[in-house]
Design a protein around this motif. Sequence first.
Motif, short mmCIF file in Angstrom:
data_model
loop_
_atom_site.label_atom_id
_atom_site.label_comp_id
_atom_site.label_asym_id
_atom_site.label_seq_id
_atom_site.Cartn_x
_atom_site.Cartn_y
_atom_site.Cartn_z
N ARG A 67 0.67 -1.36 -0.04
CA ARG A 67 0.09 -0.15 -0.10
C ARG A 67 0.62 1.36 0.01
NH1 ARG A 67 -5.02 -1.43 4.30
NH2 ARG A 67 -5.82 -3.00 2.93
N THR A 68 2.01 1.20 0.64
CA THR A 68 2.98 2.47 0.73
C THR A 68 4.21 1.97 -0.08
OG1 THR A 68 3.92 1.74 2.64
CG2 THR A 68 1.97 3.20 2.90
N SER A 69 5.22 1.86 0.58
CA SER A 69 6.44 1.27 0.00
C SER A 69 7.42 0.87 1.05
CB SER A 69 7.11 2.71 -0.32
OG SER A 69 7.73 3.59 0.65
N THR A 70 8.58 0.33 0.65
CA THR A 70 9.40 -0.29 1.53
C THR A 70 10.18 0.48 2.61
OG1 THR A 70 9.75 -2.04 -0.19
CG2 THR A 70 11.41 -2.02 1.83
N LEU A 71 10.59 1.82 1.88
CA LEU A 71 11.19 2.84 2.90
C LEU A 71 10.06 3.16 3.93
CD1 LEU A 71 13.31 4.77 3.40
CD2 LEU A 71 12.39 6.21 1.40
N THR A 72 8.89 3.55 3.52
CA THR A 72 7.93 3.89 4.22
C THR A 72 7.68 2.92 5.67
OG1 THR A 72 6.77 4.95 2.72
CG2 THR A 72 5.58 4.60 4.92
N VAL A 73 7.77 1.56 5.26
CA VAL A 73 7.59 0.66 6.28
C VAL A 73 8.81 0.75 7.07
CG1 VAL A 73 7.46 -1.94 6.61
CG2 VAL A 73 5.85 -0.91 4.99
N LEU A 74 10.05 0.82 6.61
CA LEU A 74 11.08 0.79 7.55
C LEU A 74 11.23 2.06 8.28
CD1 LEU A 74 13.76 -0.08 4.67
CD2 LEU A 74 13.50 -1.47 6.66
N VAL A 75 10.96 2.99 7.83
CA VAL A 75 10.93 4.44 8.66
C VAL A 75 9.84 4.04 9.83
CG1 VAL A 75 10.62 6.55 8.79
CG2 VAL A 75 12.00 5.58 7.18
N ALA A 76 8.43 3.92 9.20
CA ALA A 76 7.50 3.54 10.35
C ALA A 76 7.60 2.64 11.35
CB ALA A 76 6.24 3.33 9.73
N GLY A 77 8.34 1.52 10.76
CA GLY A 77 8.55 0.52 11.83
C GLY A 77 9.59 0.83 12.73
N GLY A 78 10.60 1.42 12.31
CA GLY A 78 11.86 1.90 13.39
C GLY A 78 11.24 2.85 14.35
#
Length: 497
Positions: free
Chosen positions: A357-368
């Motif tokens: 739904r978003t991007s891998t970068l978004t998931v990395l930043v949000a998860g961190g």
Amino acid sequence: MSTPTRNRRPRPAHPQAAASGSPEGSPEGAPEGAPPAGRTRLVLAVLLVAQFMLAVDFSILNVALPAIGEGLGFSLANLQWIATAFALSAAGFTLFFGRIGDLIGRKRIFIGSLVLLGLASLAGGLATSPEVLLAARVAQGLATAAATPAGLSLLTTSFPEGPLRQKALGINGALMSAGFTTGAILGGVLTDLLSWRWAFFINVPVALAVVLIAPAVIRESAPADRPRLDLPGALTVTLGLLGLVYGLTQAGEYGWTHPHALLGLAAGVLFLAAFFAVERKVAEPLVPLPTLARSNVAWGNVLGLLAFVTETSLVYLLTLYLQKTLGFTPLEAGVSFGVLGIGTVAGGLLAPRLVARTSTLTVLVAGGTVQAAFTAALLFLSTTTGPSLALLLPATFFGGIGNMLVIVGFMITATTGLPDREQGLATGLASMSQQVGITMGTPIMSAIVTATTSGAATPSAIHEGVRTAIAVNAALVLLGVALAAAFLRPRPTREAA
């Protein structure tokens, strides 16, 4: 790299994938992104069971160490070698075996390593002397070093880049983190109810089942053009990793200024420097530097290293806090991490959907960001059981979700955009980041606790040392967020393909 369209019969994503028989494309007759059917589900199940077992093996003996020491006559000073012997071989040989899988076939390496794991686990469970048990732990580490990258390579080459691979990596990441937590719980249960020997024996039937089923369901995966093995590169990188891991474990046990720690770290740095010098000159390097120079490979692995350093060491810190400050038994402390395990499973299942739904970068930043926030919340833990558990349980649950978002994002990032012939290398690097991260985290945090407490072992001193280490842990997570935002800019599809 050509990709299959929805209106044409799927083709392999790389010419050499077809030559090797690797099922790099979508399952025949199924559109990209469709749920895997029949045989593909069975392949996924076999690989995931094996990866879960390997993750359990990392932590299952932690709680059992005192019982093993008493049963086999280990001295207190030598008890740490039960964990160190495994860590040295698991982390030191991962990249080497990952490349070997590229050369002789990942399926062969995967099945052969599980045979070794089963035999080593049987030997460890039957051991009657420290020497036999340590030899079994070395063999278990070597089996893990071979099976982990081979299994990941088989996983990534069984699915095309896109939703299917992201889903598979998400489930794999969730099961690996859940396995690490399960190992801590299972080790306490087996040791309390049966014997520490069952922490070894439990691997045997699982390994046997995978070895019997895998040959019939997994296709061989190896590139058609097999380069010669870069022996100087393999030797220097293995010695470098062994030196670093040894130095870190000695630092955690005796402090950063101990001669063994300094010697190991110095040797590790020198051998790794020699490795890079070798790789610049050889015609067929173990790690092609252009591949390592890809931003997604380089920074993806840095983020993976930080993700495993922080979460696995947090388990150690909270185990120390629960037992030394709150007075929990090993079994009670292990069960307390069940909530963390649930959080990691939830994060692994959620991550692929968020990436889509978003991007891998978004998931990395949000998860961190989520992981850092809930790790920092643990700074408010007190010396009172009730309020502390009311904070610890939800914080570890949501922190586990955040950490798993980072881990899945790292796996996708570090293995995307590479041809099949380099998947063994990519997953070998990712596995190495994982193994070294797991190995590095605990000694680093242990050294911080030791420095803060100045050797004092009172509940209040341990509490203060753990809080200091938790603050460092949260800072490392935020460092990962900053690195992801700075260096992992989204790229156009054609560049990543």
